[in-house]
Design an enzyme around this catalytic site. Structure first.
Site, PDB file in Angstrom:
ATOM      1  N   TYR A  89      -5.843   6.792  -9.593  1.00  0.00           N
ATOM      2  CA  TYR A  89      -6.333   5.963  -8.483  1.00  0.00           C
ATOM      3  C   TYR A  89      -5.172   5.276  -7.768  1.00  0.00           C
ATOM      4  CZ  TYR A  89      -9.128   2.552  -5.928  1.00  0.00           C
ATOM      5  OH  TYR A  89      -9.710   1.798  -4.937  1.00  0.00           O
ATOM      6  N   LYS A  93      -4.098   5.887  -3.796  1.00  0.00           N
ATOM      7  CA  LYS A  93      -4.124   4.815  -2.802  1.00  0.00           C
ATOM      8  C   LYS A  93      -2.715   4.459  -2.318  1.00  0.00           C
ATOM      9  CE  LYS A  93      -8.548   4.383  -2.473  1.00  0.00           C
ATOM     10  NZ  LYS A  93      -9.272   4.604  -1.211  1.00  0.00           N
TER      11      LYS A  93
END
Length: 188
Positions: A89, A93
């Site tokens: 993640y 991002k």
């Protein structure tokens, strides 16, 4: 690819040219690195980063012809702070942040701004479990709250103002920016 091109053509036919793109893709498949499968890593990158690329590519040519456009992506404070079990993640991002900066340089001469909002924990389908009245949710929630100077987690309404600003002509001189919507979480 083709599905996004078809969706873009359908929107253009029904509503006119796409002037504003808000890409809010986000999934998690948390796990410690030693246990994370290739599929869990790749699917998070594919949704959160590659999906962002595909959405922008589907609308950018028409924005370039119009010499106007607003592109706003959702990143995360996880890109800046990281978190155990979220290597996939955080990488996805953080990739969005690099993508924003590269596209901002590429598209600014054509009247298109590219920015991102990087929220901390906000109430959403992805984080709904954190707002539940359970001991596990309370423990995680309190851990975040202890590091958020505002003393609360984010609500969707907290994103409305920044999003409206970045999507409007008022932000014409702003491009390549990452706006942390985090109640002060990254300030410390």
């Amino acid at each position: 690819g083709r599905d996004l091109d078809a969706a873009s053509a359908g929107v253009t036919e029904e509503l006119g040219p796409v002037e504003i793109l808000v890409a809010n893709a986000g999934i998690t498949k948390d796990g410690l690195l030693v246990r994370m499968s290739d599929d869990d890593f790749a699917s998070v990158i594919d949704t959160n980063l590659t999906g962002t690329f595909r959405f922008a590519r589907a609308v950018t040519k028409k924005m370039m012809r119009a010499r106007f456009g607003r592109i706003v992506f959702m990143s995360s404070v996880g890109a800046y702070m990281g978190a155990p079990g979220q290597a996939n993640y955080a990488a996805s991002k953080a990739g969005v942040i690099g993508y924003v900066r590269a596209l901002a340089d590429e598209l600014a001469p054509r009247g298109i701004t590219v920015n991102a909002i990087a929220p901390t924990v906000f109430r959403s389908p992805l984080t709904a479990w954190m707002f539940e009245d359970t001991p596990a949710a309370e423990t995680v929630r309190n851990g975040f709250l202890s590091r958020v100077p505002k003393g609360r987690l984010g609500e969707p309404e907290d994103l409305a103002g920044p999003l409206l600003f970045l999507a409007s002509r008022a932000s014409d001189f702003y491009t390549g920016h990452i706006l942390y919507a985090d109640g002060g979480y990254t300030a410390g």
